[in-house]
Design a protein around this motif. Structure first.
Motif, PDB file in Angstrom:
ATOM      1  N   THR A  14       0.848  -1.193   0.000  1.00 28.35           N
ATOM      2  CA  THR A  14       0.000   0.000   0.000  1.00 28.35           C
ATOM      3  C   THR A  14       0.879   1.237   0.000  1.00 28.35           C
ATOM      4  OG1 THR A  14      -1.748  -1.158   1.206  1.00 28.35           O
ATOM      5  CG2 THR A  14      -1.782   1.234   1.302  1.00 28.35           C
ATOM      6  N   ARG A  15       0.477   2.234  -0.748  1.00 28.21           N
ATOM      7  CA  ARG A  15       1.183   3.516  -0.780  1.00 28.21           C
ATOM      8  C   ARG A  15       0.168   4.635  -0.589  1.00 28.21           C
ATOM      9  NH1 ARG A  15       4.114  -0.068  -1.545  1.00 28.21           N
ATOM     10  NH2 ARG A  15       6.045  -0.252  -2.721  1.00 28.21           N
ATOM     11  N   SER A  16       0.562   5.645   0.172  1.00 23.62           N
ATOM     12  CA  SER A  16      -0.270   6.834   0.351  1.00 23.62           C
ATOM     13  C   SER A  16       0.507   8.043  -0.142  1.00 23.62           C
ATOM     14  CB  SER A  16      -0.641   7.022   1.817  1.00 23.62           C
ATOM     15  OG  SER A  16      -1.486   5.973   2.247  1.00 23.62           O
ATOM     16  N   TRP A  50      -5.675  13.289  -0.767  1.00 18.24           N
ATOM     17  CA  TRP A  50      -4.763  12.331  -0.156  1.00 18.24           C
ATOM     18  C   TRP A  50      -5.246  10.968  -0.633  1.00 18.24           C
ATOM     19  CZ3 TRP A  50      -0.176  12.459   1.730  1.00 18.24           C
ATOM     20  CH2 TRP A  50       0.333  11.342   2.395  1.00 18.24           C
ATOM     21  N   THR A  78      -4.755   6.725  -1.186  1.00 19.26           N
ATOM     22  CA  THR A  78      -4.167   5.482  -0.717  1.00 19.26           C
ATOM     23  C   THR A  78      -4.442   4.427  -1.775  1.00 19.26           C
ATOM     24  OG1 THR A  78      -4.533   6.090   1.586  1.00 19.26           O
ATOM     25  CG2 THR A  78      -4.166   3.758   1.127  1.00 19.26           C
TER      26      THR A  78
END
Length: 129
Positions: A22-24, A41, A43
């Motif tokens: 996972t990347r935010s 923002w 995710t």
């Protein structure tokens, strides 16, 4: 998406494809070419190995109100509430930027020296040494 961020977003998504997980990250989008940019923002989660999903799932939160609140707070911190004029904090920030880029000095040091020189001149005019 705002064109200037396309490469950064692409790098995030590429690393997500390669490494999974996972990347935010923050990204700004326009609803139409003439529309105002809206920060989000995001995710992103790689679920390509999940039999039921087989996709990269992206969820986002609109940050426009937060960005506006930050801007209002920054303005309140650097301007007089009664007159709206810039205060000493903003002056020091701007002096710091200008001086660091030109001579490498810090604004608060130079301003203290200027204050002391002004004080000394006033005292000497009044006959006090």
């Amino acid at each position: 998406m705002v064109v200037e961020q396309a490469r950064d977003v692409r790098q995030v998504l590429d690393s997500l494809l390669l490494d999974g997980g996972t990347r935010s990250f923050e990204a700004t989008f326009r609803s139409r070419p003439s529309g105002a940019p809206t920060p989000f923002w995001l995710t992103a989660t790689n679920l390509l190995d999940d039999e039921a999903v087989r996709a990269i799932v992206v969820s986002g939160v609109d940050l426009a109100e937060l960005v506006e609140a930050r801007a209002r707070l920054a303005h309140q911190a650097t301007h007089d509430p009664l007159t709206g004029l810039a205060n000493r904090v903003l002056l020091l920030e701007r002096l710091d930027l200008a001086l660091r880029s030109s001579v490498g000095a810090r604004a608060d040091e130079l301003l203290r020296r200027a204050d002391q020189n002004m004080y000394d001149r006033k005292r000497s005019r009044r006959g006090r040494l």
